[in-house]
Scaffold this active site. Structure first.
Site, PDB file in Angstrom:
ATOM      1  N   ARG A 160       0.822  -1.217   0.000  1.00 25.09           N
ATOM      2  CA  ARG A 160       0.000   0.000   0.000  1.00 25.09           C
ATOM      3  C   ARG A 160       0.861   1.275   0.000  1.00 25.09           C
ATOM      4  O   ARG A 160       0.476   2.286   0.577  1.00 25.09           O
ATOM      5  CB  ARG A 160      -0.962   0.040   1.193  1.00 25.09           C
ATOM      6  CG  ARG A 160      -1.979  -1.079   1.224  1.00 25.09           C
ATOM      7  CD  ARG A 160      -2.958  -0.965   0.066  1.00 25.09           C
ATOM      8  NE  ARG A 160      -4.095  -1.852   0.219  1.00 25.09           N
ATOM      9  CZ  ARG A 160      -4.141  -3.116  -0.247  1.00 25.09           C
ATOM     10  NH1 ARG A 160      -3.114  -3.634  -0.886  1.00 25.09           N
ATOM     11  NH2 ARG A 160      -5.232  -3.844  -0.077  1.00 25.09           N
ATOM     12  N   SER A 234     -10.871  -1.025   2.831  1.00 20.70           N
ATOM     13  CA  SER A 234     -10.169  -1.170   4.117  1.00 20.70           C
ATOM     14  C   SER A 234      -9.783   0.213   4.630  1.00 20.70           C
ATOM     15  O   SER A 234      -9.120   0.962   3.922  1.00 20.70           O
ATOM     16  CB  SER A 234      -8.882  -1.987   3.948  1.00 20.70           C
ATOM     17  OG  SER A 234      -9.158  -3.255   3.448  1.00 20.70           O
ATOM     18  N   GLU A 330      -5.330   3.585   6.213  1.00 15.00           N
ATOM     19  CA  GLU A 330      -4.939   3.351   4.820  1.00 15.00           C
ATOM     20  C   GLU A 330      -5.585   4.390   3.909  1.00 15.00           C
ATOM     21  O   GLU A 330      -5.019   4.795   2.895  1.00 15.00           O
ATOM     22  CB  GLU A 330      -5.372   1.921   4.431  1.00 15.00           C
ATOM     23  CG  GLU A 330      -4.795   1.402   3.142  1.00 15.00           C
ATOM     24  CD  GLU A 330      -5.842   1.251   2.075  1.00 15.00           C
ATOM     25  OE1 GLU A 330      -6.293   2.289   1.545  1.00 15.00           O
ATOM     26  OE2 GLU A 330      -6.209   0.110   1.761  1.00 15.00           O
TER      27      GLU A 330
HETATM   28  P1  FAD Z   1      -8.852   8.563  -5.230  1.00 15.56           P
HETATM   29  O1  FAD Z   1      -9.551   8.105  -4.009  1.00 15.56           O
HETATM   30  O2  FAD Z   1      -9.527   9.565  -6.076  1.00 15.56           O
HETATM   31  O3  FAD Z   1      -7.402   9.088  -4.843  1.00 15.56           O
HETATM   32  C1  FAD Z   1      -6.580   8.341  -3.977  1.00 15.56           C
HETATM   33  C2  FAD Z   1      -5.221   9.083  -3.827  1.00 15.56           C
HETATM   34  O4  FAD Z   1      -4.534   9.090  -5.070  1.00 15.56           O
HETATM   35  C3  FAD Z   1      -5.373  10.563  -3.442  1.00 15.56           C
HETATM   36  O5  FAD Z   1      -4.250  10.923  -2.675  1.00 15.56           O
HETATM   37  C4  FAD Z   1      -5.336  11.267  -4.801  1.00 15.56           C
HETATM   38  O6  FAD Z   1      -4.939  12.621  -4.694  1.00 15.56           O
HETATM   39  C5  FAD Z   1      -4.327  10.421  -5.538  1.00 15.56           C
HETATM   40  N1  FAD Z   1      -4.532  10.375  -6.980  1.00 15.56           N
HETATM   41  C6  FAD Z   1      -5.621   9.914  -7.635  1.00 15.56           C
HETATM   42  N2  FAD Z   1      -5.408   9.958  -8.967  1.00 15.56           N
HETATM   43  C7  FAD Z   1      -4.175  10.471  -9.145  1.00 15.56           C
HETATM   44  C8  FAD Z   1      -3.371  10.786 -10.287  1.00 15.56           C
HETATM   45  N3  FAD Z   1      -3.809  10.573 -11.531  1.00 15.56           N
HETATM   46  N4  FAD Z   1      -2.134  11.311 -10.087  1.00 15.56           N
HETATM   47  C9  FAD Z   1      -1.680  11.547  -8.840  1.00 15.56           C
HETATM   48  N5  FAD Z   1      -2.383  11.281  -7.724  1.00 15.56           N
HETATM   49  C10 FAD Z   1      -3.611  10.748  -7.879  1.00 15.56           C
HETATM   50  N6  FAD Z   1      -7.679  -0.849  -2.646  1.00 15.56           N
HETATM   51  C11 FAD Z   1      -6.836  -1.899  -2.779  1.00 15.56           C
HETATM   52  O7  FAD Z   1      -5.612  -1.715  -2.898  1.00 15.56           O
HETATM   53  N7  FAD Z   1      -7.296  -3.177  -2.780  1.00 15.56           N
HETATM   54  C12 FAD Z   1      -8.594  -3.476  -2.647  1.00 15.56           C
HETATM   55  O8  FAD Z   1      -8.975  -4.638  -2.662  1.00 15.56           O
HETATM   56  C13 FAD Z   1      -9.514  -2.385  -2.507  1.00 15.56           C
HETATM   57  N8  FAD Z   1     -10.839  -2.629  -2.347  1.00 15.56           N
HETATM   58  C14 FAD Z   1     -11.699  -1.589  -2.196  1.00 15.56           C
HETATM   59  C15 FAD Z   1     -13.059  -1.870  -2.058  1.00 15.56           C
HETATM   60  C16 FAD Z   1     -13.986  -0.844  -1.914  1.00 15.56           C
HETATM   61  C17 FAD Z   1     -15.456  -1.175  -1.757  1.00 15.56           C
HETATM   62  C18 FAD Z   1     -13.538   0.505  -1.936  1.00 15.56           C
HETATM   63  C19 FAD Z   1     -14.529   1.624  -1.847  1.00 15.56           C
HETATM   64  C20 FAD Z   1     -12.177   0.793  -2.081  1.00 15.56           C
HETATM   65  C21 FAD Z   1     -11.251  -0.249  -2.194  1.00 15.56           C
HETATM   66  N9  FAD Z   1      -9.863  -0.015  -2.336  1.00 15.56           N
HETATM   67  C22 FAD Z   1      -9.005  -1.066  -2.505  1.00 15.56           C
HETATM   68  C23 FAD Z   1      -9.359   1.361  -2.302  1.00 15.56           C
HETATM   69  C24 FAD Z   1      -9.410   2.105  -3.664  1.00 15.56           C
HETATM   70  O9  FAD Z   1     -10.294   1.470  -4.545  1.00 15.56           O
HETATM   71  C25 FAD Z   1      -8.029   2.203  -4.308  1.00 15.56           C
HETATM   72  O10 FAD Z   1      -7.116   2.855  -3.462  1.00 15.56           O
HETATM   73  C26 FAD Z   1      -8.076   2.945  -5.655  1.00 15.56           C
HETATM   74  O11 FAD Z   1      -6.853   2.822  -6.331  1.00 15.56           O
HETATM   75  C27 FAD Z   1      -8.413   4.427  -5.484  1.00 15.56           C
HETATM   76  O12 FAD Z   1      -8.638   4.958  -6.770  1.00 15.56           O
HETATM   77  P2  FAD Z   1      -9.364   6.349  -6.968  1.00 15.56           P
HETATM   78  O13 FAD Z   1      -9.252   6.694  -8.410  1.00 15.56           O
HETATM   79  O14 FAD Z   1     -10.735   6.289  -6.407  1.00 15.56           O
HETATM   80  O15 FAD Z   1      -8.425   7.294  -6.108  1.00 15.56           O
HETATM   81  N1  EPU Z   2     -11.021 -11.145   9.351  1.00 10.54           N
HETATM   82  C1  EPU Z   2     -11.733 -11.292  10.518  1.00 10.54           C
HETATM   83  N2  EPU Z   2     -12.796 -10.456  10.722  1.00 10.54           N
HETATM   84  C2  EPU Z   2     -13.161  -9.525   9.822  1.00 10.54           C
HETATM   85  C3  EPU Z   2     -12.422  -9.369   8.638  1.00 10.54           C
HETATM   86  C4  EPU Z   2     -11.337 -10.212   8.421  1.00 10.54           C
HETATM   87  O1  EPU Z   2     -11.423 -12.129  11.368  1.00 10.54           O
HETATM   88  O2  EPU Z   2     -14.147  -8.826  10.083  1.00 10.54           O
HETATM   89  C5  EPU Z   2      -9.922 -12.094   9.089  1.00 10.54           C
HETATM   90  C6  EPU Z   2     -10.385 -13.129   8.048  1.00 10.54           C
HETATM   91  O3  EPU Z   2     -11.020 -14.203   8.645  1.00 10.54           O
HETATM   92  C7  EPU Z   2      -9.093 -13.511   7.396  1.00 10.54           C
HETATM   93  C8  EPU Z   2      -8.247 -12.254   7.486  1.00 10.54           C
HETATM   94  O4  EPU Z   2      -8.835 -11.435   8.484  1.00 10.54           O
HETATM   95  O5  EPU Z   2      -8.464 -14.531   8.146  1.00 10.54           O
HETATM   96  C9  EPU Z   2      -8.120 -11.517   6.165  1.00 10.54           C
HETATM   97  O6  EPU Z   2      -9.400 -11.072   5.733  1.00 10.54           O
HETATM   98  P1  EPU Z   2      -9.711 -10.745   4.197  1.00 10.54           P
HETATM   99  O7  EPU Z   2      -9.310 -11.902   3.342  1.00 10.54           O
HETATM  100  O8  EPU Z   2     -11.111 -10.276   4.104  1.00 10.54           O
HETATM  101  O9  EPU Z   2      -8.703  -9.590   3.825  1.00 10.54           O
HETATM  102  P2  EPU Z   2      -8.190  -8.305   4.617  1.00 10.54           P
HETATM  103  O10 EPU Z   2      -6.819  -8.589   5.123  1.00 10.54           O
HETATM  104  O11 EPU Z   2      -9.205  -7.863   5.602  1.00 10.54           O
HETATM  105  C10 EPU Z   2      -6.983  -7.298   2.542  1.00 10.54           C
HETATM  106  C11 EPU Z   2      -6.913  -5.979   1.856  1.00 10.54           C
HETATM  107  C12 EPU Z   2      -8.128  -5.776   0.975  1.00 10.54           C
HETATM  108  C13 EPU Z   2      -8.128  -6.890  -0.079  1.00 10.54           C
HETATM  109  C14 EPU Z   2      -8.208  -8.233   0.640  1.00 10.54           C
HETATM  110  C15 EPU Z   2      -8.108  -9.399  -0.310  1.00 10.54           C
HETATM  111  C16 EPU Z   2      -5.614  -4.487   3.268  1.00 10.54           C
HETATM  112  C17 EPU Z   2      -5.613  -3.314   4.183  1.00 10.54           C
HETATM  113  N3  EPU Z   2      -6.807  -4.904   2.816  1.00 10.54           N
HETATM  114  O12 EPU Z   2      -8.115  -7.252   3.427  1.00 10.54           O
HETATM  115  O13 EPU Z   2      -7.994  -4.520   0.317  1.00 10.54           O
HETATM  116  O14 EPU Z   2      -9.230  -6.745  -0.950  1.00 10.54           O
HETATM  117  O15 EPU Z   2      -7.105  -8.333   1.579  1.00 10.54           O
HETATM  118  O16 EPU Z   2      -6.814  -9.541  -0.780  1.00 10.54           O
HETATM  119  O17 EPU Z   2      -4.548  -5.004   2.943  1.00 10.54           O
HETATM  120  C18 EPU Z   2      -8.566  -2.213   0.452  1.00 10.54           C
HETATM  121  O18 EPU Z   2      -7.342  -1.980   0.436  1.00 10.54           O
HETATM  122  O19 EPU Z   2      -9.418  -1.301   0.481  1.00 10.54           O
HETATM  123  C19 EPU Z   2      -9.016  -3.595   0.434  1.00 10.54           C
HETATM  124  C20 EPU Z   2     -10.307  -3.928   0.472  1.00 10.54           C
END
Ligand code: FAD
Ligand code: EPU
Length: 341
Positions: A160, A234, A330
């Site tokens: 991240r 997250s 995060e």
């Molecule tokens: P924004 O929220 O608009 O911006 C994020 C940051 O990047 C800000 O600091 C912004 O200024 C900067 N930025 C944006 N675009 C640019 C650019 N072109 N140049 C320079 N800076 C820029 N993230 C994960 O890593 N893994 C996941 O599994 C994951 N799951 C998610 C699930 C949900 C339901 C949600 C809501 C979010 C999740 N995220 C996850 C977080 C998010 O989707 C990512 O961080 C994504 O890359 C953000 O993209 P955005 O365009 O919305 O960025």
């Molecule tokens: N867990 C719990 N309780 C909960 C949630 C999770 O006990 O309420 C335990 C699960 O049982 C599992 C472990 O935590 O053993 C991991 O959970 P999960 O697989 O759901 O993933 P996570 O670690 O909670 C991370 C990323 C997610 C990404 C998933 C899948 C971070 C901060 N988050 O979540 O990214 O989608 O793994 O790879 O690393 C995001 O960054 O926004 C995001 C959603």
């Protein structure tokens, strides 16, 4: 250039704040023009607003990146090099690549947001991070107005993390990203739930589309859809701690969910810590901790950013006092708080 512009539709938490100035750009020329006319020092680049929490009105210029376009720019025996405009929607880009049988992004299906934000925090899910398929990016240097290229090493990707969140913070606007995608897929099914999902469907020889569908199904089963329930995924990082601290926690909590990442470091599942501190489903006014995934904070409607921030502070304090581990946010807090707890 719009004045006092509501950002509610532009952040997935659905926080109702205003930007003093707001504009969109879809070419580098338009970006330059926006910056020339910038009446204010403070500048925020916005993609999909899916990793941000606004705690107050933004007293500056918010620029929304809408640079589009996808092109196959180069290929060799094993890879295609695919360039995407920073304003492309991430999930649509992933689906486009899958449709062309270009492999490597399938585990990153359904992550909200834009292509341009993906390198900012080296997005990751289900065993893959973008650093695994990243080739290079172009970025506009705000001070000089030049376009600079960055290769993988220069991006300094980590969990991240990237150089754009640290040494080069607020200096660049990413305009396009190029990915090296495989012609012959190497499937990543090590994340337990993916294999389970394939088994349930009776799929023995999965395609990249099957992996993508499995990831989508898993995500939909536990992550709230921001269109229905405001959230930014997250809210905290999974904390990385040293082995000695881990042994102490494990002695008291033998079931603590964790991943060994090296001989000296262990990553704890922050969701497990929050759930086991009794905070899963916890509600504070109009915001709370999601009932199915404790790492996700949600806006039940009408919450202010500051309330969600205060909830996150409560969680950090509770986890620190119960487990001796300090969680790190995060999500990007806007404006950046000087003394973030
Ligand atoms: P924004 O929220 O608009 O911006 C994020 C940051 O990047 C800000 O600091 C912004 O200024 C900067 N930025 C944006 N675009 C640019 C650019 N072109 N140049 C320079 N800076 C820029 N993230 C994960 O890593 N893994 C996941 O599994 C994951 N799951 C998610 C699930 C949900 C339901 C949600 C809501 C979010 C999740 N995220 C996850 C977080 C998010 O989707 C990512 O961080 C994504 O890359 C953000 O993209 P955005 O365009 O919305 O960025
Ligand atoms: N867990 C719990 N309780 C909960 C949630 C999770 O006990 O309420 C335990 C699960 O049982 C599992 C472990 O935590 O053993 C991991 O959970 P999960 O697989 O759901 O993933 P996570 O670690 O909670 C991370 C990323 C997610 C990404 C998933 C899948 C971070 C901060 N988050 O979540 O990214 O989608 O793994 O790879 O690393 C995001 O960054 O926004 C995001 C959603």
């Amino acid at each position: 250039m719009q004045h006092n512009f509501s950002l509610k539709p532009y952040n997935t938490f659905g926080i109702d704040v205003k930007a003093k100035y707001f504009a969109s750009f879809s070419t580098i020329q338009e970006l330059k023009a926006c910056l020339l006319n910038n009446p204010h020092d403070a500048l925020l680049v916005l993609g999909g607003g899916s990793n941000m929490l606004f705690t107050e009105d933004y007293n500056g210029l918010v620029l929304r990146n809408e640079i589009k376009g996808i092109a196959l720019v180069q290929q060799d025996d094993h890879h295609v090099y695919v360039k995407a405009g920073a304003g492309e929607v991430w999930h649509e880009f992933v689906q486009f690549c899958i449709g062309n049988n270009w492999a490597g992004l399938e585990n990153l299906s359904l992550i909200p947001g834009s292509v341009g934000a993906s390198p900012m925090q080296n997005i990751g899910a289900y065993g893959v991070e973008i650093k695994d398929v990243f080739h290079e990016l172009s970025a506009y240097h705000i001070e000089s107005g030049e376009i600079h290229k960055f290769n993988k090493e220069q991006c300094e990707f980590g969990y991240r993390e990237s150089v754009f969140k640290h040494a080069l913070k607020n200096q660049y606007i990413i305009t396009d990203v190029t990915f090296a995608l495989a012609k012959n897929p190497v499937l990543q099914t090590s994340y337990g739930a993916i294999q389970q999902e394939l088994d349930v469907k009776g799929i023995v020889q999965p395609t990249i589309k099957d992996i993508s569908d499995a990831v989508i199904a898993i995500r939909q089963s536990k992550l709230p859809d921001p269109k229905i329930l405001g959230n930014a995924g997250s809210f905290f990082k999974n904390p990385v701690i040293d082995l000695t601290t881990f042994e102490k926690i494990k002695a008291q909590h033998p079931n603590v969910a964790h991943y060994i990442i090296s001989e000296t470091e262990v990553k704890l599942a922050a969701g497990w810590l929050i759930e086991n501190a009794g905070l899963k489903g916890y509600r504070q006014g109009s915001c709370g901790v999601h009932e199915k995934q404790a790492l996700v904070l949600v806006n039940y409607g009408g919450s202010q950013g500051q309330q969600i921030f205060d909830l996150s502070t409560h969680i950090i304090q509770t986890i620190e006092s119960q487990f001796g581990v300090k969680l790190e946010r995060e999500v990007n807090i806007i404006p950046t708080h000087e003394s973030i707890l």
